[in-house]
Motif scaffolding. Sequence first.
Motif, mmCIF file in Angstrom:
data_model
loop_
_atom_site.group_PDB
_atom_site.id
_atom_site.type_symbol
_atom_site.label_atom_id
_atom_site.label_comp_id
_atom_site.label_asym_id
_atom_site.label_seq_id
_atom_site.Cartn_x
_atom_site.Cartn_y
_atom_site.Cartn_z
ATOM 1 N N SER A 297 0.812 -1.209 0.000
ATOM 2 C CA SER A 297 0.000 0.000 0.000
ATOM 3 C C SER A 297 0.847 1.262 0.000
ATOM 4 O O SER A 297 0.307 2.354 0.153
ATOM 5 C CB SER A 297 -0.932 0.001 1.218
ATOM 6 N N TYR B 53 1.960 3.825 -1.648
ATOM 7 C CA TYR B 53 1.613 4.380 -2.947
ATOM 8 C C TYR B 53 2.640 5.420 -3.362
ATOM 9 O O TYR B 53 3.056 6.268 -2.554
ATOM 10 C CB TYR B 53 0.215 4.982 -2.875
ATOM 11 N N GLU C 202 -5.429 4.725 -8.920
ATOM 12 C CA GLU C 202 -5.531 4.511 -7.472
ATOM 13 C C GLU C 202 -6.944 4.809 -6.981
ATOM 14 O O GLU C 202 -7.509 4.061 -6.169
ATOM 15 C CB GLU C 202 -4.515 5.408 -6.756
ATOM 16 N N ILE D 19 -9.758 2.058 -5.329
ATOM 17 C CA ILE D 19 -10.453 2.260 -4.051
ATOM 18 C C ILE D 19 -11.951 2.123 -4.225
ATOM 19 O O ILE D 19 -12.640 1.470 -3.431
ATOM 20 C CB ILE D 19 -10.097 3.640 -3.467
ATOM 21 N N LYS E 274 -7.260 1.138 1.977
ATOM 22 C CA LYS E 274 -6.601 2.181 1.191
ATOM 23 C C LYS E 274 -7.217 3.548 1.472
ATOM 24 O O LYS E 274 -6.514 4.561 1.513
ATOM 25 C CB LYS E 274 -6.704 1.861 -0.302
#
Length: 245
Positions: free
Chosen positions: A83, A85, A102, A106, A114
Motif C-alpha cells: 500500500s 503508494y 488509485e 479504491i 486504502k
Amino acid sequence: MDHFLNESFDLKPKHSSEEALERWRKVCGFVKNPKRRFRFTANLSKRHEAASMRRSNHEKLRIAVLVSKAAFQFISGVQTSDSDYVVPEEVKAAGFELCADELGSIVEGHDVKKLKIHGGMGGIAEKISTSTINGLTSDTNLLNKRQQVYGINKFAEAEAKGFLVFVWEALQDTTLMILGVCAFVSLIVGIAMEGWPKGAHDGLGIVASILLVVFVTATSDYRQSLQFKDLDKEKKKITIQDSLC
C-alpha cells in the motif's frame, strides 16, 4: 457386605462412573453372550475411542485456526507493504497527489484500508485539490489539468446496434433455421419434379414466411432498443439545485 456391594458394584441407570463400570465388567468378565449381557452397560472402549477422536478433532481444529490466523497476518502484512503508494510524476507535476488508477481501485474494490491510508474522504479531497463542501474550483487552468489527469466527467455511451444486426440475431433462431433447410429442400425437390415456377411455390412460401417473421422480430427489437436508449439519456441527466443558506 451389602454396603460394600452397593458402593462398589451398584450401577445407576444413568451417569455411572467409569470406575464402577470397569469393576462391573471385570467381575462379569466371563459370561455367556457378553454382547447381550452388557447391552445396557456403556462400552468403555468405544467411549475412550470417541474421547480420543474428539481430542484429535479439537487439535486439528486448533491447528487450522492457527494456520488461518498466520495466513491472514501474512496477507495483511503483504497488503500493508504493497500500500506504499507512489505518486506518478505527471500527476505530481499537475499538482495532484492521487492518480486515476488509485482512485478507481479504491472505488471499484471497496478498499476501506486504502481509503484510511489516504486519510479518508477529507484526505482524498485534499490530494485531488477539491473540497467536500465547496467542490471544484472555477480556475480554468486547474480544470484543464484535472481533465488531462482524470479524464472528462462523461458517461461512456455504448455504440447502438443497427437494424441489420437485429435481423442477423433474429435469423439465429433454431426453428427458423430448420424451416430454412426445409424450404431449400422443398425448392430443389419441387423444381426437379414439377419444374419452374410451379414446383417452387411451396419452398418460396416457406421462405416468405421466414422473412416475414425475421423482419417483424427485428423491427420490434430495434424499436425497443431505441426506446431503451432514450430512457438511458433521461437517466443520465443530472439535475443539481443550488440553494443559498
